[in-house]
Enzyme design. Structure first.
Site, PDB file in Angstrom:
ATOM      1  N   ASP A  30       0.862  -1.180   0.000  1.00  0.00           N
ATOM      2  CA  ASP A  30       0.000   0.000   0.000  1.00  0.00           C
ATOM      3  C   ASP A  30       0.899   1.230   0.000  1.00  0.00           C
ATOM      4  OD1 ASP A  30      -3.243   0.358   0.849  1.00  0.00           O
ATOM      5  OD2 ASP A  30      -1.977   2.143   0.998  1.00  0.00           O
ATOM      6  N   GLU A 150     -14.819  -9.678  -5.687  1.00  0.00           N
ATOM      7  CA  GLU A 150     -14.976  -9.934  -4.260  1.00  0.00           C
ATOM      8  C   GLU A 150     -16.382  -9.500  -3.856  1.00  0.00           C
ATOM      9  OE1 GLU A 150     -12.572 -11.221  -2.035  1.00  0.00           O
ATOM     10  OE2 GLU A 150     -14.516 -11.316  -1.035  1.00  0.00           O
ATOM     11  N   LEU A 152     -17.407  -9.423  -0.520  1.00  0.00           N
ATOM     12  CA  LEU A 152     -17.477  -9.321   0.937  1.00  0.00           C
ATOM     13  C   LEU A 152     -18.293  -8.127   1.414  1.00  0.00           C
ATOM     14  CD1 LEU A 152     -15.449  -6.928   2.161  1.00  0.00           C
ATOM     15  CD2 LEU A 152     -13.707  -8.586   1.582  1.00  0.00           C
ATOM     16  N   ARG A 153     -18.939  -8.354   2.553  1.00  0.00           N
ATOM     17  CA  ARG A 153     -19.676  -7.280   3.214  1.00  0.00           C
ATOM     18  C   ARG A 153     -18.842  -6.802   4.386  1.00  0.00           C
ATOM     19  NH1 ARG A 153     -24.104 -11.128   5.270  1.00  0.00           N
ATOM     20  NH2 ARG A 153     -22.198 -12.342   5.345  1.00  0.00           N
ATOM     21  N   LYS A 211     -20.189  -8.711 -10.530  1.00  0.00           N
ATOM     22  CA  LYS A 211     -20.000  -7.940  -9.304  1.00  0.00           C
ATOM     23  C   LYS A 211     -20.899  -6.694  -9.280  1.00  0.00           C
ATOM     24  CE  LYS A 211     -18.470  -5.918  -5.789  1.00  0.00           C
ATOM     25  NZ  LYS A 211     -18.138  -6.290  -4.455  1.00  0.00           N
ATOM     26  N   ALA A 259     -36.590  -1.884   5.416  1.00  0.00           N
ATOM     27  CA  ALA A 259     -36.804  -0.468   5.098  1.00  0.00           C
ATOM     28  C   ALA A 259     -36.106   0.378   6.147  1.00  0.00           C
ATOM     29  CB  ALA A 259     -38.295  -0.169   5.082  1.00  0.00           C
ATOM     30  N   GLY A 264     -25.853   3.033   2.254  1.00  0.00           N
ATOM     31  CA  GLY A 264     -24.679   3.892   2.149  1.00  0.00           C
ATOM     32  C   GLY A 264     -23.463   3.016   1.970  1.00  0.00           C
ATOM     33  N   CYS A 267     -19.619   1.046  -1.363  1.00  0.00           N
ATOM     34  CA  CYS A 267     -19.887   0.243  -2.562  1.00  0.00           C
ATOM     35  C   CYS A 267     -21.199   0.589  -3.260  1.00  0.00           C
ATOM     36  CB  CYS A 267     -19.872  -1.236  -2.209  1.00  0.00           C
ATOM     37  SG  CYS A 267     -18.235  -1.788  -1.732  1.00  0.00           S
ATOM     38  N   LYS A 330     -23.331   1.232   8.543  1.00  0.00           N
ATOM     39  CA  LYS A 330     -24.006   0.001   8.966  1.00  0.00           C
ATOM     40  C   LYS A 330     -23.357  -0.453  10.264  1.00  0.00           C
ATOM     41  CE  LYS A 330     -22.469  -3.917   6.870  1.00  0.00           C
ATOM     42  NZ  LYS A 330     -22.198  -4.831   5.752  1.00  0.00           N
TER      43      LYS A 330
HETATM   44  C1  UDX Z   1     -22.067  -4.422  -0.199  1.00  0.00           C
HETATM   45  C2  UDX Z   1     -22.485  -5.796  -0.737  1.00  0.00           C
HETATM   46  O1  UDX Z   1     -23.458  -6.372   0.137  1.00  0.00           O
HETATM   47  C3  UDX Z   1     -21.274  -6.693  -0.861  1.00  0.00           C
HETATM   48  O2  UDX Z   1     -21.646  -7.945  -1.422  1.00  0.00           O
HETATM   49  C4  UDX Z   1     -20.250  -6.007  -1.752  1.00  0.00           C
HETATM   50  O3  UDX Z   1     -19.081  -6.785  -1.846  1.00  0.00           O
HETATM   51  C5  UDX Z   1     -19.904  -4.628  -1.204  1.00  0.00           C
HETATM   52  O4  UDX Z   1     -21.093  -3.864  -1.038  1.00  0.00           O
HETATM   53  P1  UDX Z   1     -21.457  -3.457   2.211  1.00  0.00           P
HETATM   54  O5  UDX Z   1     -21.201  -2.149   1.540  1.00  0.00           O
HETATM   55  O6  UDX Z   1     -20.482  -3.951   3.234  1.00  0.00           O
HETATM   56  O7  UDX Z   1     -21.565  -4.614   1.110  1.00  0.00           O
HETATM   57  O8  UDX Z   1     -22.864  -3.319   2.935  1.00  0.00           O
HETATM   58  P2  UDX Z   1     -24.286  -4.045   2.887  1.00  0.00           P
HETATM   59  O9  UDX Z   1     -24.405  -5.000   3.987  1.00  0.00           O
HETATM   60  O10 UDX Z   1     -24.594  -4.520   1.537  1.00  0.00           O
HETATM   61  O11 UDX Z   1     -25.208  -2.801   3.236  1.00  0.00           O
HETATM   62  C6  UDX Z   1     -25.226  -1.656   2.389  1.00  0.00           C
HETATM   63  C7  UDX Z   1     -26.143  -0.612   2.921  1.00  0.00           C
HETATM   64  O12 UDX Z   1     -27.495  -1.000   2.744  1.00  0.00           O
HETATM   65  C8  UDX Z   1     -26.003  -0.286   4.419  1.00  0.00           C
HETATM   66  O13 UDX Z   1     -26.060   1.118   4.572  1.00  0.00           O
HETATM   67  C9  UDX Z   1     -27.196  -0.974   5.032  1.00  0.00           C
HETATM   68  O14 UDX Z   1     -27.614  -0.327   6.222  1.00  0.00           O
HETATM   69  C10 UDX Z   1     -28.231  -0.841   3.930  1.00  0.00           C
HETATM   70  N1  UDX Z   1     -29.287  -1.861   3.961  1.00  0.00           N
HETATM   71  C11 UDX Z   1     -28.979  -3.184   3.802  1.00  0.00           C
HETATM   72  C12 UDX Z   1     -30.608  -1.477   4.106  1.00  0.00           C
HETATM   73  O15 UDX Z   1     -30.918  -0.284   4.230  1.00  0.00           O
HETATM   74  N2  UDX Z   1     -31.575  -2.432   4.086  1.00  0.00           N
HETATM   75  C13 UDX Z   1     -31.304  -3.749   3.933  1.00  0.00           C
HETATM   76  O16 UDX Z   1     -32.252  -4.541   3.925  1.00  0.00           O
HETATM   77  C14 UDX Z   1     -29.956  -4.131   3.791  1.00  0.00           C
END
Ligand code: UDX
Length: 441
Positions: A30, A150, A152-153, A211, A259, A264, A267, A330
């Protein structure tokens, strides 16, 4: 196997540690010296459950190290690219400058693998066509490109990396090279493949699209249920009951139908915008026009909350003190990129007398930033004390477990807006609170 991971952010740091956990000899690269120093001591530069243990164990075992020097990737058989692809401020397109810089910096050090084959495996989320262009740029070095997105969450990154629900390989066109590259990746991921994880083989473009279309679908699902929440509000219906009922249809599924104040993070928001720009470049912009609506609904849910808070506080709005529970986008993350909760805290800070924010992990990050338009509380009780209204913006377990009777004794007015529909409305109402969820009666 000797492996390099270029980019040690949310994706790369976890991937590097996970590859070392599988028994490989890994070097993470990095350009951020502070990040490399922390990682080298086995310290995670951001909050991710399970990552500190993984880093500590593998750094101590000598299988994992981090550096700012690209020459240290020499001799590795696989180079994973995990750098960020942020959103360009004007166009909304993916900014590929970090991918380009990584590829340029790698080129002088490619062609030294002792295993007879060298693969660059792209993991970053990129516009379709990127893998092909990287393959052309590195062709003279003898390295091949594979696109290995990838999924991943954040908050589950370690588990998602070591126990993914599928692996995707976007392989080069030449069948002989493709099979060699595939075998090499199979070797890297051997324990994961042996565990029965579906491994899907396809071309570059499809792998890149898998993706971004997955993220577009997830964003659409969230905006769909948030649109239904608006209808429920207008019709006096309950969106959580609705989601439960439609979610039992296997074709729909209950997950990602929560809901709330919207999606946010690093991603979903940027990916749906970059996807639209790429579709326009490909001459099929209309096909993704609906993603503009997905984005718009995501904005309107926040406006809805602002409206609700104004209505609940009435004439006391501008003199009110609002406690915002949550700043991360989140739970189980300290990531505040495009955080709906933080966005609302900033908004209210401009309009009401005072705002206090509490977040178990993002709070200390905020405090370190200084110069904030709101206060940052150390504890939940501190945040609640004297508040005229409490807004739950991020559904951390510690917030879901708040005892409404205890909280009632601390606040000035018992008004709670549950921006994530995460609280038991009946318990809060029973303790004398005015409870408002999103799309809930
Ligand atoms: C996401 C994808 O899930 C993952 O597969 C990808 O690799 C990267 O982007 P991430 O950004 O970690 O992962 O968050 P995610 O769990 O998907 O949640 C995204 C946003 O959606 C959060 O702000 C969460 O609060 C919101 N969300 C999620 C909702 O508002 N309602 C839901 O039912 C699910």
């Amino acid at each position: 196997m000797r492996i390099s991971v270029i980019g040690c952010g949310y994706l790369g740091a976890v991937h590097a540690a996970a590859m070392a956990e599988l028994g490989h000899e890994v070097v993470g690269v990095d350009v951020d010296r502070a990040k490399v120093e922390a990682l080298s001591q086995g310290i995670a530069p951001f909050y991710e459950p399970g990552l500190p243990q993984l880093l500590e164990r593998n750094v101590a075992a000598g299988r994992l190290r981090f550096t700012t020097h690209y020459e240290e990737i020499r001799g590795c058989s696989v180079h994973f690219i995990g750098v960020g692809t942020p959103q360009m401020s004007q166009s909304g397109a993916a900014d590929l400058r970090f991918v380009d810089a990584a590829v340029e910096a790698m080129i002088p050090h490619l062609g030294f693998s002792e295993s007879g084959i060298e693969v660059i495996a792209g993991k970053s989320t990129v516009p379709v066509g990127t893998a092909q262009s990287i393959a052309q740029r590195v062709a003279s070095t003898g390295a091949f490109v594979v696109w290995n997105p990838e999924f991943l969450r954040e908050g589950f990154a370690v588990k998602d990396t070591l126990e993914p629900d599928r692996m995707v390989y976007g392989l080069p066109e030449d069948p002989e090279i493709a099979i060699r590259a595939q075998r090499l990746l199979d070797e890297v991921y051997e324990p994961i493949i042996d565990a029965g994880t579906p491994r899907l083989v396809m071309d570059y473009a499809t792998a890149e699209l898998v993706k971004i279309s997955a993220n577009a679908f997830l964003a659409t699902k969230i905006s769909f249920i948030n649109a239904m929440a608006q209808i429920c509000d207008a019709a006096g219906a309950d969106v959580t009951a609705l989601a439960g009922a439609i979610g039992l249809d296997e074709r729909i599924g209950r997950r990602f139908l929560r809901a709330g104040i919207g999606f946010g993070g690093g991603c979903l928001p940027k990916d749906i915008r970059a996807f639209q720009v790429r579709a326009q470049e490909l001459g099929v912009g209309d096909s993704l026009a609906f993603l503009r609506e997905v984005d718009r609904v995501n904005d309107t849910v926040r406006l809805g909350v602002i409206h609700t808070v104004r209505e609940l506080l009435g004439a006391d709005y501008s003199s009110a003190r609002i406690a915002v529970l949550g700043a991360a986008f989140k739970p189980d993350s300290d990531d505040m990129r495009n955080s709906p909760s933080l966005d609302l805290a900033r908004h209210f800070a401009q309009e009401v007398a005072s705002v206090i924010v509490m977040d178990p992990e993002a709070g200390p990050v905020l405090r370190a930033q200084g110069e904030l338009p709101f206060e940052v509380a150390q504890t939940i009780d501190e945040a609640l004390t004297g508040a005229d209204l409490v807004l739950l913006g991020t559904e951390w377990a510690v917030f879901r477990q708040i005892d409404p009777t205890h909280a009632a004794a601390l606040v000035k007015r018992k008004i709670i807006v549950d921006g994530r529909n995460a609280l038991r409305a009946t318990s809060w109402k029973a303790a004398g609170w005015t409870y408002r969820g999103i799309g809930r009666r």
